[in-house]
Design a protein around this motif. Structure first.
Motif, PDB file in Angstrom:
ATOM      1  N   GLU A 163       0.826  -1.205   0.000  1.00 51.02           N
ATOM      2  CA  GLU A 163       0.000   0.000   0.000  1.00 51.02           C
ATOM      3  C   GLU A 163       0.857   1.250   0.000  1.00 51.02           C
ATOM      4  O   GLU A 163       0.588   2.207  -0.705  1.00 51.02           O
ATOM      5  CB  GLU A 163      -0.915   0.011   1.218  1.00 51.02           C
ATOM      6  N   LYS A 164       1.890   1.244   0.839  1.00 50.60           N
ATOM      7  CA  LYS A 164       2.817   2.379   0.906  1.00 50.60           C
ATOM      8  C   LYS A 164       4.208   1.867   0.562  1.00 50.60           C
ATOM      9  O   LYS A 164       4.650   0.857   1.091  1.00 50.60           O
ATOM     10  CB  LYS A 164       2.834   2.970   2.319  1.00 50.60           C
ATOM     11  N   GLU A 165       4.874   2.567  -0.314  1.00 48.52           N
ATOM     12  CA  GLU A 165       6.255   2.213  -0.670  1.00 48.52           C
ATOM     13  C   GLU A 165       7.177   2.667   0.459  1.00 48.52           C
ATOM     14  O   GLU A 165       7.431   3.855   0.615  1.00 48.52           O
ATOM     15  CB  GLU A 165       6.663   2.889  -1.982  1.00 48.52           C
ATOM     16  N   VAL A 183      14.254  -5.258  -1.775  1.00 50.28           N
ATOM     17  CA  VAL A 183      13.911  -6.295  -0.783  1.00 50.28           C
ATOM     18  C   VAL A 183      12.444  -6.688  -0.930  1.00 50.28           C
ATOM     19  O   VAL A 183      12.105  -7.875  -0.923  1.00 50.28           O
ATOM     20  CB  VAL A 183      14.226  -5.813   0.655  1.00 50.28           C
ATOM     21  N   HIS A 184      11.562  -5.675  -1.085  1.00 50.61           N
ATOM     22  CA  HIS A 184      10.137  -5.959  -1.305  1.00 50.61           C
ATOM     23  C   HIS A 184       9.961  -6.872  -2.507  1.00 50.61           C
ATOM     24  O   HIS A 184       9.188  -7.824  -2.468  1.00 50.61           O
ATOM     25  CB  HIS A 184       9.344  -4.668  -1.564  1.00 50.61           C
TER      26      HIS A 184
END
Length: 92
Positions: free
Chosen positions: A62-64, A70-71
């Motif tokens: 939802e929020k970077e 890594v995400h």
């Protein structure tokens, strides 16, 4: 080993928290992607390549925050896990 089973269980629990239409859409999409991988000798798509293509799109936070690289690794691993454990995650 226990850890892979725990991962499958955790992913399954997260998916169950989604609204039913989202769960159904996810199941149809992942069953289709599994068929794509099963035709890998023709289309050259592996579990890893499908995960790399769809991970960031399907599991966008939802929020970077934090490290996007890594995400992306986690997103790809989750997509790959769902594809590999499709029947465990969604049932038959």
């Amino acid at each position: 080993e226990q850890e892979p089973r725990q991962r499958v269980h955790a992913v399954k629990d997260l998916i169950k928290q989604l609204p039913k239409p989202n769960q159904d859409t996810m199941q149809v999409l992942f069953r289709h992607l599994k068929r794509v991988v099963e035709n890998g000798e023709k289309n050259r798509m592996t579990y890893q390549s499908v995960a790399i293509v769809f991970g960031p799109t399907l599991l966008k936070p939802e929020k970077e925050t934090g490290n996007i690289a890594v995400h992306t690794v986690y997103q790809n691993q989750i997509v790959e896990l769902i594809l590999l454990e499709l029947n465990s995650v969604f049932g038959r």
